[in-house]
Enzyme design. Structure first.
Site, PDB file in Angstrom:
ATOM      1  N   LYS A  51       3.689  -6.813   4.154  1.00 31.46           N
ATOM      2  CA  LYS A  51       3.450  -5.425   3.765  1.00 31.46           C
ATOM      3  C   LYS A  51       3.031  -4.637   4.999  1.00 31.46           C
ATOM      4  CE  LYS A  51       0.208  -3.363   3.360  1.00 31.46           C
ATOM      5  NZ  LYS A  51      -0.836  -2.573   4.144  1.00 31.46           N
ATOM      6  N   SER A  86      -6.175  11.396  -0.594  1.00 35.13           N
ATOM      7  CA  SER A  86      -6.323  12.327  -1.711  1.00 35.13           C
ATOM      8  C   SER A  86      -5.428  11.927  -2.867  1.00 35.13           C
ATOM      9  CB  SER A  86      -6.047  13.746  -1.258  1.00 35.13           C
ATOM     10  OG  SER A  86      -4.811  13.800  -0.576  1.00 35.13           O
ATOM     11  N   ASN A 131      -0.049  10.868   6.259  1.00 33.97           N
ATOM     12  CA  ASN A 131      -1.349  10.493   6.796  1.00 33.97           C
ATOM     13  C   ASN A 131      -2.405  11.567   6.631  1.00 33.97           C
ATOM     14  OD1 ASN A 131      -1.273   7.722   7.891  1.00 33.97           O
ATOM     15  ND2 ASN A 131       0.601   8.555   8.782  1.00 33.97           N
ATOM     16  N   GLU A 163       6.034   4.980   7.976  1.00 38.61           N
ATOM     17  CA  GLU A 163       5.670   6.204   7.278  1.00 38.61           C
ATOM     18  C   GLU A 163       6.483   7.382   7.825  1.00 38.61           C
ATOM     19  OE1 GLU A 163       1.213   4.766   6.005  1.00 38.61           O
ATOM     20  OE2 GLU A 163       1.451   6.010   7.782  1.00 38.61           O
ATOM     21  N   THR A 166       0.876  -1.193   0.000  1.00 41.24           N
ATOM     22  CA  THR A 166       0.000   0.000   0.000  1.00 41.24           C
ATOM     23  C   THR A 166       0.908   1.237   0.000  1.00 41.24           C
ATOM     24  OG1 THR A 166      -0.248  -0.185   2.401  1.00 41.24           O
ATOM     25  CG2 THR A 166      -2.034  -1.059   1.038  1.00 41.24           C
ATOM     26  N   THR A 187      -1.802  -2.662  10.313  1.00 42.73           N
ATOM     27  CA  THR A 187      -2.170  -2.933   8.917  1.00 42.73           C
ATOM     28  C   THR A 187      -0.981  -3.560   8.312  1.00 42.73           C
ATOM     29  OG1 THR A 187      -3.676  -1.142   8.573  1.00 42.73           O
ATOM     30  CG2 THR A 187      -2.906  -2.160   6.631  1.00 42.73           C
TER      31      THR A 187
END
Lengths: 405, 405
Positions: free
Chosen positions: A178, A405, A400, A276, A152, A189
């Site tokens: 992942k 978007s 995040n 991230e 992702t 996740t």
């Protein structure tokens, strides 16, 4: 922004006898990218898994658990990215089942013999028609392509292999994972799939998957959020010819477990390295506790603290924030005057305060490294726990804030 | 970056009979700024407090607790900003006591009659000599100047007053607070001091301070970090002439409590509005639970989630993150198919998934507001809880990465 993340190399990934991989493009979120993975298993395999503890667990998690509990022979796993099929209620379960049914018809098995997995945006209906339409167009894939198909926000595919011998018989382990955000144990996740051609009975595999998860995927955190979709599956095909492991006391159990843990830690750490916005990879090790649980509580309090994580981002040895996190970890009878706090080999705090010999430049030197070990010695027992995390940067907020978007 | 934070106005702050305020400049962190506050109390007062649950509680917290437990008449509180005197071990306690001793000599009382408080950087030695040298130069101050003297990263002073009548007798309540980060209950780097000229016995004041804190300062979070120094003190001078409140069943208890809660919520909300990097003020209300505890667990899971908070920053109605947070709040028997989730008046989720009538533009409209109410209805009981928080922005990272520099 990944920290020392080595992308998986195709040549380093060994095939696992009894496992066929296929990928397809279903156009779930973006057109033209691999977003569908099928892991087909020969008969005679065993499969075991651990799943998110989130009460809002996703529809595919509910279906996979039910199919595993039914005790039937699993013939395939199907994974889509781009949509989590979570927070989708009864319609979500029907959609996950429709994917199983379509693949089962293609493979000539029952829908209950298929385990579905999804990752991506939650609370959006699964575009089930696109998935079922894409399944017949699937093509054979390598493990590397399989790892790519489940990404992702990951910046690189995560995969690895191990080779070992069980009583002279060569055994292969290969796995993919992942995840890059919403990472916290029980689980995140994150999806992880590890297959081996060793032979393990289902009850033993059930125990093995939990023990491996606790030492790897359940020992990482990026932001403390526990996802709706986390799943870690362990597949044993039995094709290696190695003796059947039918008990945790079987001599091969510990050998196989060690190799599985080693690979699972590599994959779990790869998720953190790809956290991230991560600029630092941080190992938090707590030793000398009365129980593993209290060590893990303290390690996680440090690893989850936004104040600690922003200090790491700034390479600022703001050690007080570390002490504060230890103090609020919930170990109510902790004697803070007895513990020691280290940054790598630098003793920074002891006797309830800063080590008199500590110099700011020593802390600064460690904090500027891309890899940092925080070590807390509680001096009240023999238990230990280790947790891996990353720092908290501007980039985390940007990723995040912009994700949908 | 504060959200609808109205700076305290001097003319709105009423003096409290029996309380004298002084400020001074000790040059603790920066030269020339007010960084020292003395709250002097007439005899006949009662004082009660609640303190951080952090095991690394700061030296002044340890000393203040000990002095309160000694049961002596408190004559003064002394607060410094710029240094938290936390993680400073035995030397820290000696330094806090030295401050008490110096002030006690100035005021002609015993050191045990002084309560010390500190806020600022932790793990740095308290510059005790500068503090004791500055104390004789203290000058009378207003409540507004007192609020200014305890600020750290606060962008505005936080103070308020209430006037009420107890059995026809006019009673005044005035309080100040500070805090803008490391905010989480039990408690945060927050200091709160509320004084009233009502008369309350010490045991009743002990109960009152806990009840007020639970509904105000223990219901906010900025980043989930619990500080080493949090303290909320309630002072009753008894100078109003209103009857002595000697029992929680006294008819004036509920009236006084309501006014105290009202002011404490205003101060607690001001801390959130001034949350480091905050661009949104978020109320999380959980209704229909079986217990207040489970409602508060769910409210805090939402209010603490970095993923939820970055979505609020982005004005992104990423409702799945809200559902995920509800799901991992630890309420193990929660039936997620029965709950309802609202953004202000917009029903966004029910029956385990998105409300079919929900339109993205409705969620978007609410998310763009500077003040947002998230409401979860559990439909399994009559208990409620409310928590206040703010969003998570680039600015939060910048402030906390730069704090010491």
């Amino acid at each position: 922004m990944a920290v020392n993340l080595n992308p998986a190399a195709a040549e380093a990934l060994a095939a696992v006898a009894g496992v066929d991989l296929w990928v397809a493009e279903a156009g779930i979120k973006k057109p033209g990218r691999k977003d569908l993975l099928v892991i087909r298993l020969d008969k005679g395999n065993t499969v075991a898994g651990v799943f998110t503890q989130n009460r809002f667990c996703a529809a595919p998690v509910q279906i996979s658990k039910a199919h595993l509990e039914a005790g039937v022979q699993i013939r395939a796993l199907v994974v889509n990215t781009g949509n989590a099929n979570a927070g989708t209620g009864e319609a979500g379960r029907a959609n996950a089942l429709a994917v199983c049914r379509t693949l089962a018809e293609e493979l000539g098995c029952a829908p209950e013999q298929v385990l579905p997995f999804s990752t991506g945006v939650i609370l959006e209906p699964l575009p089930v028609d696109r998935i079922t339409a894409a399944l017949p167009g699937r093509r054979p894939a390598s493990w590397l392509e399989a790892a790519e198909a489940i990404m992702t926000t990951d910046t690189a595919p995560k995969a690895g292999s191990r080779q070992l011998a069980l009583q002279g018989q060569a055994v292969t382990i290969t796995g993919i994972a992942k995840g890059a955000g919403m990472i916290h144990p029980n689980m995140a996740t994150m999806l992880g799939f590890i297959a081996t051609d060793a032979a393990v009975t289902r009850p033993v595999l059930n125990q093995l998957v939990r023990e491996v998860a606790d030492l790897s995927f359940n020992s990482i955190t990026v932001d403390g959020d526990t996802s709706t979709n986390d799943s870690f599956m362990l597949i044993s095909t039995g094709k290696s010819g190695a003796p059947l492991i039918d008990s945790p006391r079987h001599p091969d159990y510990a050998v196989l477990k060690a190799a599985l843990v080693d690979l699972a830690i590599e994959l779990a750490q790869a998720i953190v390295r790809d956290g991230e916005g991560a600029t630092k990879f941080i190992t938090v090790q707590v030793d000398g506790g009365r129980s593993v649980a209290e060590c893990k509580d303290i390690a996680y309090a440090i690893a989850r603290s936004p104040l600690v994580k922003t200090a790491f981002f700034a390479s600022d040895p703001n050690l007080g924030r570390l002490l504060a996190a230890i103090g609020y970890a919930g170990v109510s009878d902790l004697d803070v005057d007895r513990l020691e706090l280290y940054l790598d080999d630098v003793l920074v705090a002891c006797n309830g305060g800063r080590n008199p010999a500590y110099r700011e430049e020593d802390g600064q030197r460690v904090m500027q490294q891309p890899e940092i070990r925080v070590r807390v010695v509680l001096n009240r027992g023999a238990a230990s726990a280790t947790v891996w995390t990353c720092d908290f940067s501007y980039e985390y907020v940007r990723i995040n804030a912009d994700y949908r978007s």
